[in-house]
Design a protein around this motif. Structure first.
Motif, PDB file in Angstrom:
ATOM      1  N   LEU A 137      -0.942  -8.317   8.382  1.00 50.19           N
ATOM      2  CA  LEU A 137      -1.877  -7.207   8.606  1.00 50.19           C
ATOM      3  C   LEU A 137      -2.545  -6.777   7.301  1.00 50.19           C
ATOM      4  O   LEU A 137      -3.742  -6.476   7.275  1.00 50.19           O
ATOM      5  CB  LEU A 137      -1.130  -6.023   9.221  1.00 50.19           C
ATOM      6  N   ALA A 138      -1.777  -6.754   6.218  1.00 46.13           N
ATOM      7  CA  ALA A 138      -2.332  -6.364   4.925  1.00 46.13           C
ATOM      8  C   ALA A 138      -3.388  -7.356   4.457  1.00 46.13           C
ATOM      9  O   ALA A 138      -4.451  -6.976   3.944  1.00 46.13           O
ATOM     10  CB  ALA A 138      -1.209  -6.243   3.890  1.00 46.13           C
ATOM     11  N   LYS A 139      -3.134  -8.649   4.633  1.00 49.99           N
ATOM     12  CA  LYS A 139      -4.107  -9.677   4.236  1.00 49.99           C
ATOM     13  C   LYS A 139      -5.383  -9.559   5.058  1.00 49.99           C
ATOM     14  O   LYS A 139      -6.497  -9.675   4.518  1.00 49.99           O
ATOM     15  CB  LYS A 139      -3.499 -11.073   4.429  1.00 49.99           C
ATOM     16  N   GLU A 140      -5.245  -9.318   6.354  1.00 48.30           N
ATOM     17  CA  GLU A 140      -6.414  -9.169   7.226  1.00 48.30           C
ATOM     18  C   GLU A 140      -7.296  -8.012   6.767  1.00 48.30           C
ATOM     19  O   GLU A 140      -8.534  -8.116   6.758  1.00 48.30           O
ATOM     20  CB  GLU A 140      -5.933  -8.931   8.664  1.00 48.30           C
ATOM     21  N   TYR A 141      -6.667  -6.915   6.359  1.00 51.57           N
ATOM     22  CA  TYR A 141      -7.397  -5.709   5.955  1.00 51.57           C
ATOM     23  C   TYR A 141      -8.052  -5.884   4.581  1.00 51.57           C
ATOM     24  O   TYR A 141      -9.246  -5.632   4.402  1.00 51.57           O
ATOM     25  CB  TYR A 141      -6.420  -4.531   5.933  1.00 51.57           C
ATOM     26  N   VAL A 142      -7.275  -6.349   3.604  1.00 46.19           N
ATOM     27  CA  VAL A 142      -7.761  -6.408   2.219  1.00 46.19           C
ATOM     28  C   VAL A 142      -8.793  -7.508   2.021  1.00 46.19           C
ATOM     29  O   VAL A 142      -9.725  -7.358   1.218  1.00 46.19           O
ATOM     30  CB  VAL A 142      -6.581  -6.592   1.238  1.00 46.19           C
TER      31      VAL A 142
END
Length: 456
Positions: A137-142
């Motif tokens: 989820l963090a990779k998708e957002y950043v």
């Protein structure tokens, strides 16, 4: 005589200090609140659509946003202080070079940070403390929000350049437009188009681009004078001096980033050893730190509103006005801190409930975090206000030292040492101890400066 007439003609040198502070601080406060809104709005919609893991993901990504703020303040506050000090001394032509250099360096540094993030995305997020179940989820957002870094830095730093030119309302409007776009697009993309973290990220960068466009439009019509290519060509004599004045606020943000990385990893490590697990402490801390920044935005906004007034009058050697504006700023900030302290102590569960549902452990940890970690909220305006003040009067060494007291001198060592003996409780108690020590030292520095001002 001519120089004195110019100083008196400038409202910063003759309008009553209280009137000036309201004129400059209120738009600054609104701008800071709007900046906090970017993160809060995402957090609310992500919390309600994705849940605890989504909130943990945005917390893991937050050090990158802090990096953007650090660069914006390095060039923005630094150039604004240099500009106002030069204008107070009657050096109008020289003043424009600080603004032109800052604008170019802000956008350029954002491009560089975006490139670094894209190249090293996963290692960065793991370093920031991402658990395995949050990393995706963090990779998708950043991966998406990083494209907005140049625009975020230009907007955040450009607000200071615009305010220094005597247009605080326009600087506020730049931030309001971006936040309004983000607030409208977040539910549309997340719930309407079912885009999840991608939708939240897209809404954020679209708002940032709109705000940056307004900053660019203003800088092309700067009231202090038109820019030439010479003003925009980075030169160390101008950029270096501006950066020295912005260093305190930049270091403060960088220190916050370092502390946040250590905090995330500590919460992950000691959370796994406790009843809460890895994700609950990360999610709670991320939300609460952003909530606390809403109240902190008032204090920082007042400090930023104080900056052009104290800079100009210090440059013009009107020390009585300098003392009045810092004391008025301090008093106003103190009232706000006391109100925030009462809210955090009395209504922690109600506040955390705004960001979605969670387990009973989730709410129990959130309440404990509010009660202990934020206990010295009522004294939290002293350190940032003092640090900004010293930078604004051309004393970057004192400003930088005070900026580092809470985060680096006290909080970082305490975050490492106390949990070794107290576990998760050690992380919570590190906050109020650092807040208290930083407030005491900052107050001593400020009182000594005010006592000796104008006597040297």
């Amino acid at each position: 005589m001519q120089k004195a007439e110019k100083q008196q003609a400038n409202p910063l040198g003759c309008v009553p200090v209280g009137t000036l502070l309201r004129r400059f601080a209120i738009p600054s406060i609104v701008a800071m609140l709007v900046g906090a809104l970017y993160n809060i709005v995402d957090q609310i919609f992500i919390g309600h659509s994705i849940g605890e893991l989504g909130n943990a993901a945005t917390n893991v990504a937050f050090p990158l946003t802090t990096s953007c703020t650090a660069l914006a303040l390095l060039f923005g506050i630094g150039a604004a202080s240099a500009f106002n000090l030069s204008m107070g001394r009657g050096e109008r032509k020289k003043a424009l070079y600080y603004i032109g250099n800052a604008a170019v360096l802000m956008f350029g540094s954002g491009l560089l940070l975006c490139l670094i993030t894209q190249l090293f995305l996963e290692p960065l997020l793991v370093f920031f403390g991402s658990p395995d179940n949050v990393l995706g989820l963090a990779k998708e957002y950043v991966r998406i929000v990083s494209f907005g870094f140049p625009f975020l830095i230009l907007t955040t730093g450009g607000a200071h350049l615009i305010r220094a030119d005597g247009s605080p309302r326009y600087s506020m409007l730049c931030n309001l437009i971006g936040a309004a776009i983000n607030t409208v697009l977040d539910p549309l993309f997340i719930f309407g188009f079912h885009m999840g973290m991608t939708g939240a990220a897209l809404a954020t960068i679209i708002g940032q681009i709109a705000s940056a466009a307004m900053v660019f439009f203003y800088l092309r019509r700067y009231k202090a004078g038109p820019f030439t290519k010479e003003h925009l060509r980075p030169r160390f004599m101008y950029a270096g001096y501006a950066m020295s004045l912005g260093m305190a606020q930049c270091f403060n943000q960088m220190a916050m980033m370092v502390v946040q990385i250590v905090m995330n990893n500590s919460l992950k490590h000691y959370g796994a050893m406790s009843i809460y697990g890895e994700s609950v402490p990360l999610a709670c801390a991320g939300i609460i730190n952003k909530v606390s920044f809403i109240f902190f935005a008032f204090c920082i906004g007042i400090a930023q509103g104080m900056q052009p007034i104290s800079s100009f009058n210090y440059g013009a050697k009107q020390y009585g006005r300098v003392k009045r504006v810092i004391l008025l700023s301090m008093g106003t900030g103190q009232v706000i801190c006391i109100v925030a302290f009462a809210m955090f102590q009395l209504f922690p569960r109600q506040i955390i409930s705004l960001f979605g549902s969670g387990s009973e452990l989730y709410f129990a940890f959130a309440e404990q975090y509010f009660h202990i970690y934020l206990f010295f909220t009522f004294a939290n305006n002293i350190q940032p206000m003092s640090s900004t003040f010293f930078s604004s009067i051309g004393k970057p060494k004192q400003g930088t030292f005070l900026a580092l007291t809470r985060q680096i001198l006290f909080l970082l060592p305490l975050l490492i040492i106390l949990p070794l003996f107290l576990g998760m409780d050690g992380i919570l108690y590190a906050g109020p101890i650092a807040d208290f020590l930083a407030a005491v030292i900052s107050a001593c520095f400020l009182l000594r400066e005010l006592k000796g001002m104008g006597k040297g």
